[in-house]
Design an enzyme around this catalytic site. Structure first.
Site, PDB file in Angstrom:
ATOM      1  N   ASP A   1     -11.154  -9.370   2.782  1.00 18.87           N
ATOM      2  CA  ASP A   1     -12.159  -8.356   2.464  1.00 18.87           C
ATOM      3  C   ASP A   1     -12.242  -8.231   0.928  1.00 18.87           C
ATOM      4  OD1 ASP A   1     -13.570  -6.002   1.996  1.00 18.87           O
ATOM      5  OD2 ASP A   1     -12.616  -4.897   3.644  1.00 18.87           O
TER       6      ASP A   1
ATOM      7  N   GLU B   1       6.308 -16.768 -21.339  1.00 18.28           N
ATOM      8  CA  GLU B   1       7.119 -17.343 -20.263  1.00 18.28           C
ATOM      9  C   GLU B   1       6.548 -18.714 -19.929  1.00 18.28           C
ATOM     10  OE1 GLU B   1       4.948 -18.240 -17.391  1.00 18.28           O
ATOM     11  OE2 GLU B   1       6.529 -17.425 -16.117  1.00 18.28           O
TER      12      GLU B   1
ATOM     13  N   CYS C   1       7.295 -10.970 -18.727  1.00 19.10           N
ATOM     14  CA  CYS C   1       6.159 -10.355 -19.431  1.00 19.10           C
ATOM     15  C   CYS C   1       6.595  -9.486 -20.606  1.00 19.10           C
ATOM     16  CB  CYS C   1       5.336  -9.528 -18.450  1.00 19.10           C
ATOM     17  SG  CYS C   1       4.791 -10.487 -17.049  1.00 19.10           S
TER      18      CYS C   1
ATOM     19  N   SER D   1       8.604  -6.271  -6.672  1.00 21.39           N
ATOM     20  CA  SER D   1       8.371  -6.277  -8.126  1.00 21.39           C
ATOM     21  C   SER D   1       7.668  -4.988  -8.560  1.00 21.39           C
ATOM     22  CB  SER D   1       7.583  -7.516  -8.562  1.00 21.39           C
ATOM     23  OG  SER D   1       6.243  -7.458  -8.133  1.00 21.39           O
TER      24      SER D   1
ATOM     25  N   HIS E   1       1.966  -2.115 -18.900  1.00 26.87           N
ATOM     26  CA  HIS E   1       1.867  -3.527 -18.546  1.00 26.87           C
ATOM     27  C   HIS E   1       0.896  -3.638 -17.360  1.00 26.87           C
ATOM     28  CE1 HIS E   1       2.662  -7.535 -17.364  1.00 26.87           C
ATOM     29  NE2 HIS E   1       3.346  -7.201 -16.281  1.00 26.87           N
TER      30      HIS E   1
ATOM     31  N   LYS F   1      -0.868   3.075 -10.574  1.00 23.85           N
ATOM     32  CA  LYS F   1       0.427   3.390  -9.957  1.00 23.85           C
ATOM     33  C   LYS F   1       1.403   3.854 -11.042  1.00 23.85           C
ATOM     34  CE  LYS F   1       0.143  -0.303  -6.425  1.00 23.85           C
ATOM     35  NZ  LYS F   1       0.066   0.400  -5.156  1.00 23.85           N
TER      36      LYS F   1
ATOM     37  N   ASN G   1      -4.313 -11.380 -15.361  1.00 26.13           N
ATOM     38  CA  ASN G   1      -2.963 -11.162 -15.885  1.00 26.13           C
ATOM     39  C   ASN G   1      -2.679 -12.144 -17.020  1.00 26.13           C
ATOM     40  OD1 ASN G   1      -0.333 -10.343 -16.226  1.00 26.13           O
ATOM     41  ND2 ASN G   1       0.376 -10.964 -14.195  1.00 26.13           N
TER      42      ASN G   1
HETATM   43  N1  CAA Z   1     -10.018  -2.434   1.019  1.00 26.25           N
HETATM   44  C1  CAA Z   1      -9.466  -1.713   0.025  1.00 26.25           C
HETATM   45  N2  CAA Z   1      -8.144  -1.832  -0.326  1.00 26.25           N
HETATM   46  C2  CAA Z   1      -7.398  -2.707   0.350  1.00 26.25           C
HETATM   47  C3  CAA Z   1      -7.920  -3.476   1.402  1.00 26.25           C
HETATM   48  C4  CAA Z   1      -9.291  -3.318   1.739  1.00 26.25           C
HETATM   49  N3  CAA Z   1      -9.862  -4.011   2.706  1.00 26.25           N
HETATM   50  N4  CAA Z   1      -6.912  -4.270   1.873  1.00 26.25           N
HETATM   51  C5  CAA Z   1      -5.804  -3.978   1.153  1.00 26.25           C
HETATM   52  N5  CAA Z   1      -6.092  -3.046   0.240  1.00 26.25           N
HETATM   53  C6  CAA Z   1      -5.210  -2.467  -0.781  1.00 26.25           C
HETATM   54  C7  CAA Z   1      -3.822  -2.120  -0.250  1.00 26.25           C
HETATM   55  O1  CAA Z   1      -3.802  -0.847   0.370  1.00 26.25           O
HETATM   56  C8  CAA Z   1      -3.024  -2.185  -1.533  1.00 26.25           C
HETATM   57  O2  CAA Z   1      -3.232  -1.026  -2.303  1.00 26.25           O
HETATM   58  P1  CAA Z   1      -2.005  -0.003  -2.577  1.00 26.25           P
HETATM   59  O3  CAA Z   1      -0.900  -0.832  -3.191  1.00 26.25           O
HETATM   60  O4  CAA Z   1      -2.575   0.977  -3.552  1.00 26.25           O
HETATM   61  O5  CAA Z   1      -1.637   0.555  -1.264  1.00 26.25           O
HETATM   62  C9  CAA Z   1      -3.682  -3.313  -2.309  1.00 26.25           C
HETATM   63  O6  CAA Z   1      -4.981  -3.483  -1.732  1.00 26.25           O
HETATM   64  C10 CAA Z   1      -2.939  -4.632  -2.197  1.00 26.25           C
HETATM   65  O7  CAA Z   1      -2.758  -4.908  -0.842  1.00 26.25           O
HETATM   66  P2  CAA Z   1      -1.384  -5.530  -0.321  1.00 26.25           P
HETATM   67  O8  CAA Z   1      -0.230  -4.789  -0.913  1.00 26.25           O
HETATM   68  O9  CAA Z   1      -1.458  -5.651   1.138  1.00 26.25           O
HETATM   69  O10 CAA Z   1      -1.511  -6.975  -0.995  1.00 26.25           O
HETATM   70  P3  CAA Z   1      -0.556  -8.195  -0.948  1.00 26.25           P
HETATM   71  O11 CAA Z   1       0.590  -7.963  -0.033  1.00 26.25           O
HETATM   72  O12 CAA Z   1      -1.409  -9.368  -0.657  1.00 26.25           O
HETATM   73  O13 CAA Z   1       0.030  -8.361  -2.421  1.00 26.25           O
HETATM   74  C11 CAA Z   1       0.709  -8.031  -4.667  1.00 26.25           C
HETATM   75  C12 CAA Z   1      -0.278  -7.579  -3.561  1.00 26.25           C
HETATM   76  C13 CAA Z   1       2.120  -7.693  -4.250  1.00 26.25           C
HETATM   77  C14 CAA Z   1       0.360  -7.281  -5.946  1.00 26.25           C
HETATM   78  C15 CAA Z   1       0.541  -9.558  -4.886  1.00 26.25           C
HETATM   79  O14 CAA Z   1      -0.729  -9.844  -5.381  1.00 26.25           O
HETATM   80  C16 CAA Z   1       1.591 -10.163  -5.801  1.00 26.25           C
HETATM   81  O15 CAA Z   1       2.654 -10.547  -5.360  1.00 26.25           O
HETATM   82  N6  CAA Z   1       1.277 -10.271  -7.132  1.00 26.25           N
HETATM   83  C17 CAA Z   1       2.209 -10.848  -8.105  1.00 26.25           C
HETATM   84  C18 CAA Z   1       3.360  -9.917  -8.447  1.00 26.25           C
HETATM   85  C19 CAA Z   1       2.925  -8.729  -9.284  1.00 26.25           C
HETATM   86  O16 CAA Z   1       1.855  -8.706  -9.856  1.00 26.25           O
HETATM   87  N7  CAA Z   1       3.815  -7.732  -9.372  1.00 26.25           N
HETATM   88  C20 CAA Z   1       3.539  -6.573 -10.203  1.00 26.25           C
HETATM   89  C21 CAA Z   1       4.804  -5.949 -10.737  1.00 26.25           C
HETATM   90  S1  CAA Z   1       5.818  -7.206 -11.543  1.00 26.25           S
HETATM   91  C22 CAA Z   1       5.107  -7.420 -13.039  1.00 26.25           C
HETATM   92  O17 CAA Z   1       4.347  -6.611 -13.463  1.00 26.25           O
HETATM   93  C23 CAA Z   1       5.407  -8.635 -13.837  1.00 26.25           C
HETATM   94  C24 CAA Z   1       4.223  -9.532 -13.762  1.00 26.25           C
HETATM   95  O18 CAA Z   1       3.299  -9.499 -14.561  1.00 26.25           O
HETATM   96  C25 CAA Z   1       4.190 -10.475 -12.661  1.00 26.25           C
END
Ligand code: CAA
Length: 401
Positions: free
Chosen positions: A29, A81, A113, A206, A237, A246, A286
């Protein structure tokens, strides 16, 4: 003596992918990316735009746009990195690319980062100690954020570099030298083993680690840290823009002492102090260590916060370490808005189809090869200064370096 950021510039790769296109192809979606992660587009670097190219181009821009004499630079620090060699730092390539003087120090900092923030802290201390002897430091954040095709992290990729000149004549932002909150803990939330070009991550963990680090930094900064509502801007960040929401929610609840549902006051605080400066992150994706500085650049180019405004800067490096710093906008900073604005770069970008994006991401690259060539024209790039051309006998080849 005031110490801080005198000049800033960024460089963004020429190509990008629309997150709506990616959502459609992956059968997700669209609102998950556009609203759930708050991402819109992400920059994609071709093989000719490696971390050296991005850094050198941003660094050249910052010196030119702010009329800074390369002879005034006495230190080059690169946070990344996405290093190109286990031994040789990108900082030395930059030193040559910019024809800097030889009585200069140069090194690379790696901590996911966090590298550029470590570099910035070092530069502030270097100047405060007197060891800079009137010289300025060039601190560059450069990264190519890659998780790979069809991974959960795929919509949170991007690439780009942010260059800053740090000196005792800050024109943009002065930094409080001693008001800092810090935190470190060994966690496996995001990492990239030496043989891999794509990161591994335990994504949800993370996010948890990031927020724990933020709370700990607020505690560590102590009672002199202004209240969150006293900041004119709160910069975090930004691995994806929703993370800043958040973070701000966590920052407020750390003070108020509860983790209650989002209130109108919290939303208003986010809309005033955080959201206005996420437009570049939303467009570029990012950029890892540069992402909080991209938000700073966005704030500076808009010039909406009054002179003297107080800014918080939270930097998080997975693995993990973090810092929370406080800065103040320098009187007259908004005069530099035009020089800072990367609108021309954004306007010149080319949108990739998802097929082109997948082809580009599957490009094997030069890793481990003694001799390898890439042709910038094949990716629609002119062979401009600092583009990466490949390797000859394991030596990297660049235009003009
Ligand atoms: N409509 C609206 N919102 C929706 C939706 C829909 N149809 N479907 C899902 N969402 C929302 C979810 O509710 C969620 O929001 P909330 O967190 O506010 O509840 C959001 O979309 C993401 O959904 P999921 O959590 O289900 O998504 P995911 O499991 O596929 O993964 C992620 C999300 C964990 C960020 C993933 O993209 C990821 O692993 N990213 C890399 C790691 C990262 O960025 N970590 C951040 C902290 S670490 C860091 O900052 C260092 C760095 O740079 C990496």
């Amino acid at each position: 003596m005031k110490i801080g950021v005198e000049a800033m510039a960024c460089h963004i790769p020429r190509h990008y992918v629309g997150l709506d296109d990616l959502a459609d192809l992956r059968g997700v979606d669209r609102r998950k990316f556009s609203s759930g992660l708050d991402v819109q587009n992400m920059a994609i670097a071709t093989p000719a735009e490696d971390a050296v190219y991005l850094a050198a181009t941003a660094a050249e821009k910052v010196l030119e746009k702010f009329d800074i004499d390369p002879n005034d630079i006495g230190a080059v620090v690169v946070g990344t990195e996405t290093g190109v060699d286990h031994s040789k730092p990108i900082a030395v390539y930059l030193h040559e690319a910019l024809s800097l003087r030889t009585n200069c120090t140069a090194f690379e900092v790696k901590h996911a980062c966090f590298g550029a923030s470590a570099g910035l802290s070092w530069a502030v201390d270097w100047i405060a100690s007197g060891r800079a002897r009137g010289s300025k430091a060039l601190v560059v954040a450069t990264d190519i954020a890659r998780y790979g095709l069809e991974t959960a992290g795929e919509p949170t990729q991007g690439a780009g570099a942010v260059a800053m000149v740090v000196s005792d004549e800050p024109r943009l932002l002065s930094l409080e030298p001693a008001l800092v909150g810090e935190y470190t803990r060994n966690v496996m939330d995001f990492w990239r083993p030496l043989h891999r070009s794509e990161a591994l991550t335990d994504g949800h963990y993370s996010i948890e680690c990031y927020l724990t680090a933020l709370r700990a930094c607020i505690d560590d900064a102590g009672p002199d840290l202004p209240s969150v509502e006293d900041f004119d801007a709160c910069l975090y960040h930004v691995p994806f823009p929703k993370m800043a929401l958040k973070a701000h929610s966590c920052h407020r609840s750390a003070e108020i002492g509860s983790d209650t549902a989002r209130t109108d006051a919290e939303r208003a605080s986010y809309e005033t102090r955080v959201a206005p400066w996420l437009s570049l992150n939303r467009e570029i994706g990012n950029v890892y260590t540069g992402s909080v500085y991209l938000a700073l650049l966005d704030l500076l180019r808009q010039g909406q916060v009054p002179d003297g405004g107080t800014v918080s800067l939270f930097s998080y490096g997975s693995g993990c370490t973090a810092s929370l710093r406080v800065g103040q906008l320098v009187d007259g900073y908004h005069r530099y808005a035009d020089r800072l604005d990367p609108a021309d770069q954004l306007a010149a970008r080319v949108r990739l189809t998802i097929e082109e994006y997948e082809e580009l991401m599957s490009e094997p690259g030069s890793q481990g090869l003694a001799d390898w060539q890439t042709h910038p024209e094949a990716w629609g790039l002119p062979a401009s200064r600092f583009t990466y051309l490949g390797t000859k006998s394991h030596v990297r080849q660049y235009v003009g370096i």
